[in-house]
Motif scaffolding. Structure first.
Motif, PDB file in Angstrom:
ATOM      1  N   ARG A   1     -35.573  53.620 -44.936  1.00  0.00           N
ATOM      2  CA  ARG A   1     -34.672  52.247 -45.028  1.00  0.00           C
ATOM      3  C   ARG A   1     -35.611  51.386 -43.972  1.00  0.00           C
ATOM      4  NH1 ARG A   1     -31.020  52.071 -39.573  1.00  0.00           N
ATOM      5  NH2 ARG A   1     -33.077  51.795 -38.476  1.00  0.00           N
ATOM      6  N   ASP A   2     -36.365  52.098 -42.825  1.00  0.00           N
ATOM      7  CA  ASP A   2     -37.382  51.233 -42.630  1.00  0.00           C
ATOM      8  C   ASP A   2     -38.447  50.877 -43.212  1.00  0.00           C
ATOM      9  OD1 ASP A   2     -35.962  49.964 -39.695  1.00  0.00           O
ATOM     10  OD2 ASP A   2     -35.954  52.024 -39.788  1.00  0.00           O
ATOM     11  N   TYR A   3     -39.004  51.571 -43.511  1.00  0.00           N
ATOM     12  CA  TYR A   3     -40.653  52.256 -44.057  1.00  0.00           C
ATOM     13  C   TYR A   3     -40.356  53.321 -45.039  1.00  0.00           C
ATOM     14  CZ  TYR A   3     -43.624  49.111 -41.996  1.00  0.00           C
ATOM     15  OH  TYR A   3     -43.473  47.889 -41.495  1.00  0.00           O
ATOM     16  N   LEU A   4     -41.075  54.407 -46.241  1.00  0.00           N
ATOM     17  CA  LEU A   4     -41.530  55.560 -46.379  1.00  0.00           C
ATOM     18  C   LEU A   4     -42.445  55.835 -45.928  1.00  0.00           C
ATOM     19  CD1 LEU A   4     -40.805  54.344 -50.153  1.00  0.00           C
ATOM     20  CD2 LEU A   4     -39.023  55.888 -48.889  1.00  0.00           C
ATOM     21  N   PHE A   5     -42.614  56.290 -45.111  1.00  0.00           N
ATOM     22  CA  PHE A   5     -43.908  57.627 -43.959  1.00  0.00           C
ATOM     23  C   PHE A   5     -44.367  57.976 -44.539  1.00  0.00           C
ATOM     24  CE2 PHE A   5     -40.489  55.273 -41.657  1.00  0.00           C
ATOM     25  CZ  PHE A   5     -41.157  54.841 -40.450  1.00  0.00           C
ATOM     26  N   VAL A   6     -45.988  57.813 -44.982  1.00  0.00           N
ATOM     27  CA  VAL A   6     -46.719  58.828 -46.065  1.00  0.00           C
ATOM     28  C   VAL A   6     -48.285  59.271 -45.153  1.00  0.00           C
ATOM     29  CG1 VAL A   6     -45.661  58.289 -47.841  1.00  0.00           C
ATOM     30  CG2 VAL A   6     -47.644  57.237 -47.614  1.00  0.00           C
ATOM     31  N   ASP A   7     -49.027  60.248 -46.065  1.00  0.00           N
ATOM     32  CA  ASP A   7     -50.570  60.197 -45.406  1.00  0.00           C
ATOM     33  C   ASP A   7     -50.827  59.682 -46.026  1.00  0.00           C
ATOM     34  OD1 ASP A   7     -50.828  61.832 -47.483  1.00  0.00           O
ATOM     35  OD2 ASP A   7     -50.846  63.421 -46.335  1.00  0.00           O
ATOM     36  N   LYS A   8     -52.554  59.009 -45.540  1.00  0.00           N
ATOM     37  CA  LYS A   8     -53.384  58.657 -46.317  1.00  0.00           C
ATOM     38  C   LYS A   8     -53.622  58.797 -47.516  1.00  0.00           C
ATOM     39  CE  LYS A   8     -57.309  56.909 -44.305  1.00  0.00           C
ATOM     40  NZ  LYS A   8     -58.896  56.353 -43.602  1.00  0.00           N
ATOM     41  N   SER A   9     -53.529  60.116 -47.732  1.00  0.00           N
ATOM     42  CA  SER A   9     -53.926  60.073 -49.175  1.00  0.00           C
ATOM     43  C   SER A   9     -52.758  60.132 -49.968  1.00  0.00           C
ATOM     44  CB  SER A   9     -54.535  62.246 -49.049  1.00  0.00           C
ATOM     45  OG  SER A   9     -53.616  62.953 -49.506  1.00  0.00           O
ATOM     46  N   LYS A  10     -51.810  60.500 -49.822  1.00  0.00           N
ATOM     47  CA  LYS A  10     -50.804  60.015 -50.833  1.00  0.00           C
ATOM     48  C   LYS A  10     -50.680  58.555 -51.003  1.00  0.00           C
ATOM     49  CE  LYS A  10     -46.192  59.742 -52.600  1.00  0.00           C
ATOM     50  NZ  LYS A  10     -46.418  60.357 -53.482  1.00  0.00           N
ATOM     51  N   PHE A  11     -50.867  57.914 -49.992  1.00  0.00           N
ATOM     52  CA  PHE A  11     -51.143  56.606 -50.033  1.00  0.00           C
ATOM     53  C   PHE A  11     -52.186  55.867 -50.593  1.00  0.00           C
ATOM     54  CE2 PHE A  11     -52.433  51.767 -49.627  1.00  0.00           C
ATOM     55  CZ  PHE A  11     -51.022  51.165 -48.577  1.00  0.00           C
ATOM     56  N   GLU A  12     -53.567  56.362 -50.853  1.00  0.00           N
ATOM     57  CA  GLU A  12     -54.603  56.390 -52.009  1.00  0.00           C
ATOM     58  C   GLU A  12     -54.371  56.505 -53.315  1.00  0.00           C
ATOM     59  OE1 GLU A  12     -57.702  58.025 -49.618  1.00  0.00           O
ATOM     60  OE2 GLU A  12     -57.742  56.248 -48.248  1.00  0.00           O
ATOM     61  N   GLN A  13     -53.504  57.370 -53.735  1.00  0.00           N
ATOM     62  CA  GLN A  13     -53.216  58.183 -54.529  1.00  0.00           C
ATOM     63  C   GLN A  13     -52.201  57.158 -55.716  1.00  0.00           C
ATOM     64  OE1 GLN A  13     -50.251  61.502 -54.663  1.00  0.00           O
ATOM     65  NE2 GLN A  13     -51.805  61.808 -55.783  1.00  0.00           N
ATOM     66  N   MET A  14     -51.589  56.588 -54.685  1.00  0.00           N
ATOM     67  CA  MET A  14     -50.267  55.768 -55.148  1.00  0.00           C
ATOM     68  C   MET A  14     -50.567  54.327 -55.816  1.00  0.00           C
ATOM     69  SD  MET A  14     -47.137  56.083 -52.664  1.00  0.00           S
ATOM     70  CE  MET A  14     -45.830  54.829 -53.291  1.00  0.00           C
ATOM     71  N   ALA A  15     -51.599  53.733 -54.939  1.00  0.00           N
ATOM     72  CA  ALA A  15     -53.027  53.133 -54.657  1.00  0.00           C
ATOM     73  C   ALA A  15     -54.260  52.987 -56.498  1.00  0.00           C
ATOM     74  CB  ALA A  15     -53.713  52.711 -53.561  1.00  0.00           C
ATOM     75  N   LYS A  16     -54.064  54.099 -56.380  1.00  0.00           N
ATOM     76  CA  LYS A  16     -54.690  54.801 -57.310  1.00  0.00           C
ATOM     77  C   LYS A  16     -54.207  55.013 -58.252  1.00  0.00           C
ATOM     78  CE  LYS A  16     -57.097  58.041 -57.611  1.00  0.00           C
ATOM     79  NZ  LYS A  16     -58.643  59.532 -56.589  1.00  0.00           N
ATOM     80  N   ARG A  17     -53.235  54.795 -58.512  1.00  0.00           N
ATOM     81  CA  ARG A  17     -51.786  55.197 -59.903  1.00  0.00           C
ATOM     82  C   ARG A  17     -51.734  53.658 -60.266  1.00  0.00           C
ATOM     83  NH1 ARG A  17     -49.387  60.589 -58.435  1.00  0.00           N
ATOM     84  NH2 ARG A  17     -50.885  61.822 -58.611  1.00  0.00           N
ATOM     85  N   ASN A  18     -51.693  52.432 -59.717  1.00  0.00           N
ATOM     86  CA  ASN A  18     -51.852  51.145 -59.563  1.00  0.00           C
ATOM     87  C   ASN A  18     -49.778  51.288 -59.063  1.00  0.00           C
ATOM     88  OD1 ASN A  18     -51.864  48.560 -60.152  1.00  0.00           O
ATOM     89  ND2 ASN A  18     -51.193  49.229 -62.531  1.00  0.00           N
ATOM     90  N   GLU A  19     -48.971  52.380 -58.537  1.00  0.00           N
ATOM     91  CA  GLU A  19     -47.583  52.340 -58.264  1.00  0.00           C
ATOM     92  C   GLU A  19     -47.764  51.153 -56.606  1.00  0.00           C
ATOM     93  OE1 GLU A  19     -47.816  56.796 -58.992  1.00  0.00           O
ATOM     94  OE2 GLU A  19     -47.114  56.423 -57.638  1.00  0.00           O
ATOM     95  N   LEU A  20     -48.663  50.726 -56.328  1.00  0.00           N
ATOM     96  CA  LEU A  20     -48.483  49.467 -55.423  1.00  0.00           C
ATOM     97  C   LEU A  20     -48.443  47.928 -56.428  1.00  0.00           C
ATOM     98  CD1 LEU A  20     -50.095  51.569 -52.788  1.00  0.00           C
ATOM     99  CD2 LEU A  20     -47.562  51.156 -52.836  1.00  0.00           C
ATOM    100  N   LEU A  21     -47.996  47.061 -55.673  1.00  0.00           N
ATOM    101  CA  LEU A  21     -47.557  46.410 -56.245  1.00  0.00           C
ATOM    102  C   LEU A  21     -48.481  45.105 -55.258  1.00  0.00           C
ATOM    103  CD1 LEU A  21     -45.915  43.926 -57.661  1.00  0.00           C
ATOM    104  CD2 LEU A  21     -44.632  43.886 -56.438  1.00  0.00           C
ATOM    105  N   GLU A  22     -48.837  45.474 -54.015  1.00  0.00           N
ATOM    106  CA  GLU A  22     -49.738  44.598 -52.670  1.00  0.00           C
ATOM    107  C   GLU A  22     -50.398  45.700 -52.215  1.00  0.00           C
ATOM    108  OE1 GLU A  22     -49.247  44.169 -49.744  1.00  0.00           O
ATOM    109  OE2 GLU A  22     -47.157  44.264 -50.014  1.00  0.00           O
ATOM    110  N   TRP A  23     -51.194  46.163 -51.277  1.00  0.00           N
ATOM    111  CA  TRP A  23     -51.150  46.810 -50.271  1.00  0.00           C
ATOM    112  C   TRP A  23     -52.534  45.850 -49.255  1.00  0.00           C
ATOM    113  CZ3 TRP A  23     -55.767  49.039 -48.853  1.00  0.00           C
ATOM    114  CH2 TRP A  23     -56.838  49.252 -50.357  1.00  0.00           C
ATOM    115  N   ALA A  24     -52.022  46.340 -47.960  1.00  0.00           N
ATOM    116  CA  ALA A  24     -53.158  45.548 -47.342  1.00  0.00           C
ATOM    117  C   ALA A  24     -53.093  46.465 -46.078  1.00  0.00           C
ATOM    118  CB  ALA A  24     -52.595  44.450 -46.608  1.00  0.00           C
ATOM    119  N   THR A  25     -54.655  46.985 -44.929  1.00  0.00           N
ATOM    120  CA  THR A  25     -54.655  47.507 -43.213  1.00  0.00           C
ATOM    121  C   THR A  25     -54.294  46.203 -42.538  1.00  0.00           C
ATOM    122  OG1 THR A  25     -56.488  48.763 -44.948  1.00  0.00           O
ATOM    123  CG2 THR A  25     -55.897  48.982 -42.822  1.00  0.00           C
ATOM    124  N   VAL A  26     -53.540  46.908 -41.926  1.00  0.00           N
ATOM    125  CA  VAL A  26     -52.661  45.883 -41.099  1.00  0.00           C
ATOM    126  C   VAL A  26     -52.584  47.615 -39.283  1.00  0.00           C
ATOM    127  CG1 VAL A  26     -50.959  44.740 -39.636  1.00  0.00           C
ATOM    128  CG2 VAL A  26     -51.024  44.718 -42.259  1.00  0.00           C
TER     129      VAL A  26
END
Ligand code: 5GP
Length: 219
Positions: A61-86
């Motif tokens: 609901r608020d977020y999908l909570f993932v670990d860093k490796s899952k996040f990087e995998q999503m970014a690499k596979r172009n599954e993210l429309l945008e991303w940033a470090t905050v």
């Protein structure tokens, strides 16, 4: 990124990407919640993040909570429309749900920072409507961060420091709302969305609609 759905008056229109940004504590989360509760045809984009879940937050609901490796995998596979470090954590917008919503004529609401807004704008300028929420004062911002009681004092200090940096991006946004009063700010944000939904350029079906009107008039 365009979509072919029908508006509430039956005229075909492109879905829009409605972005709210602000320093933490300016009331953006409350405004997003109110918009979702009270606006038909709006889908919230749920981001993925590597930051830990806060008390009261709900997975999915608020977020999908993932670990860093899952996040990087999503970014690499172009599954993210945008991303940033905050605040030392990664945040990103999953692409598929946004595309699915837009393709059925829904508008999509994003609670993302200025970095994400810039990326969306680069990808789909005509479909992005961005609103920056300002707190009425620094004291008000600090009070809201403390009242929310979700973060430690050190984290709150970090958020106050970062607010200065985030504020510097206000001029990149289409609309600016100062949150003196949540009901007033909500009414302003809602009117922005209502007006943007009526923009001629987004309403692909208007030509057909007017042509039909003319045909009827000529009878
Ligand atoms: P919080 O940790 O307070 O939930 O969010 C911190 C900041 O990250 C907020 O300014 C929020 O708008 C931003 N944020 C949340 N999700 C995303 C996202 O998917 N992409 C980007 N670029 N920023 C996000």
């Amino acid at each position: 990124m365009t979509a072919g759905g029908h508006g509430f008056d039956g005229v075909e229109r492109r879905g829009l990407m409605f972005v709210l940004s602000s320093p933490s504590g300016a009331g953006k989360t409350t405004l997003s919640r109110l918009l979702m509760e009270r606006t038909p045809g709006l889908t919230m984009s749920v981001s993925v993040t590597t930051r830990p879940m806060r008390p009261g937050e709900v997975e999915g609901r608020d977020y999908l909570f993932v670990d860093k490796s899952k996040f990087e995998q999503m970014a690499k596979r172009n599954e993210l429309l945008e991303w940033a470090t905050v605040f030392d954590h990664r945040y990103g917008t999953p692409r598929a749900p946004v595309e699915a919503a837009l393709s059925t004529g829904q508008d999509v609401l994003f609670d993302i920072d200025w970095q994400g807004t810039q990326q969306l704008r680069e990808k789909a300028r005509a479909d992005v409507v961005s609103v920056f929420i300002l707190p009425p004062s620094a004291a008000d911002l600090e009070k809201r961060l403390h009242t929310r009681a979700q973060d430690s004092d050190a984290v709150i200090r970090g958020r106050m420091n970062r607010a200065t940096h985030e504020l510097s991006h206000w001029a990149e946004y289409d609309y600016i709302v100062i949150n003196h009063d949540i009901d007033e700010a909500f009414a302003e944000v809602q009117s922005i969305l209502k007006a943007e939904r009526l923009k001629r350029e987004r309403r692909a079906g208007l030509t057909t609609f007017v042509r039909e009107l003319q045909r009827q008039l000529q009878k």
